[in-house]
Design a protein around this motif. Structure first.
Motif, short mmCIF file in Angstrom:
data_model
loop_
_atom_site.label_atom_id
_atom_site.label_comp_id
_atom_site.label_asym_id
_atom_site.label_seq_id
_atom_site.Cartn_x
_atom_site.Cartn_y
_atom_site.Cartn_z
N GLY A 140 1.01 -1.17 -0.02
CA GLY A 140 0.00 0.00 -0.10
C GLY A 140 0.71 1.40 -0.20
N LYS A 142 0.35 4.49 -2.35
CA LYS A 142 0.40 5.89 -1.94
C LYS A 142 1.55 6.86 -2.78
N HIS A 185 -6.54 5.73 -1.34
CA HIS A 185 -7.10 4.70 -0.37
C HIS A 185 -8.46 5.00 -0.46
N SER A 234 -7.51 -4.17 0.67
CA SER A 234 -7.34 -2.62 0.77
C SER A 234 -7.10 -2.17 -0.75
N TYR A 252 -6.99 0.91 -3.76
CA TYR A 252 -6.49 1.92 -3.87
C TYR A 252 -6.89 2.23 -5.58
#
Length: 200
Positions: free
Chosen positions: A156, A160, A166, A184, A186
């Motif tokens: 993650g 970023k 996110h 998760s 993105y």
């Protein structure tokens, strides 16, 4: 619904695994000669494959079969599977690919992995950033997504750093070598990328 889908497809210009280059890396289509490096540098390492959807390769023969299946598709313009080549040694150290297209909204989902000796050196961020540029500006994607097991936060961090936002956690929405997992998610839009590039 058919007309908007057709309009989106006309706006895409699929180019396949065209060779890309950054300061330290070359991303190119796989060739059969990459088998040994792939097996040695990442596919045989259970720490690398821990959160991936394919099992650790137990022999170079398994890797050869996978590479052969990719090579067969190198001429397919909708197939995007790059070997990440480290310029210092000129051998592959990982891979990055478009794992899923949603043509009707011009969305590409990207997945990646890299060998342990090259972790935490900014290599995947450098690589993914160039793939994002290529998919937006040359292929014509409108949205790029990526996702990771919530227990693998380092992935993650790459997302970023590449400008992805996110967008949330999907509960028990994925499965990998650890079993069913929360994912998760993105994403980045072309307009976000262009605004960042122009400083707008």
């Amino acid at each position: 619904m058919a007309l908007p889908q057709q309009a989106e497809r006309r706006s895409m210009k699929h180019l396949g695994s065209r060779t890309l280059e950054t300061e330290r890396l070359v991303m190119r289509a796989f060739v059969p000669e990459d088998t040994g490096a792939m097996f040695r540098n990442w596919a045989s390492d259970p720490e690398v494959t821990k959160f991936l959807t394919w099992p650790t390769h137990q022999s170079e023969e398994v890797t050869a079969q996978v590479v052969a299946s990719w090579v067969e598709q190198n001429d397919n313009p909708t197939f995007y599977q790059w070997a990440i080549v480290w310029k210092e040694t000129m051998e592959p150290v990982g891979s990055i690919s478009v794992v899923h297209w949603k043509e009707y909204i011009s969305e590409a989902e990207v997945g990646y992995c890299i060998g342990r000796p090259w972790w935490h050196r900014g290599i995947m961020t450098e690589c993914f950033s160039e793939v994002i540029r290529f998919l937006f500006l040359e292929v014509g994607a409108n949205r790029i997504t990526a996702q990771h097991d919530v227990n693998n936060p380092h992935s993650g961090m790459v997302m970023k750093k590449c400008g992805l936002l996110h967008e949330g956690i999907q509960r028990q929405a994925g499965i990998n070598n650890q079993g069913i997992c929360d994912m998760s998610v993105y994403g980045i839009l072309r307009r976000d990328f262009e605004a960042k590039e122009t400083g707008a």
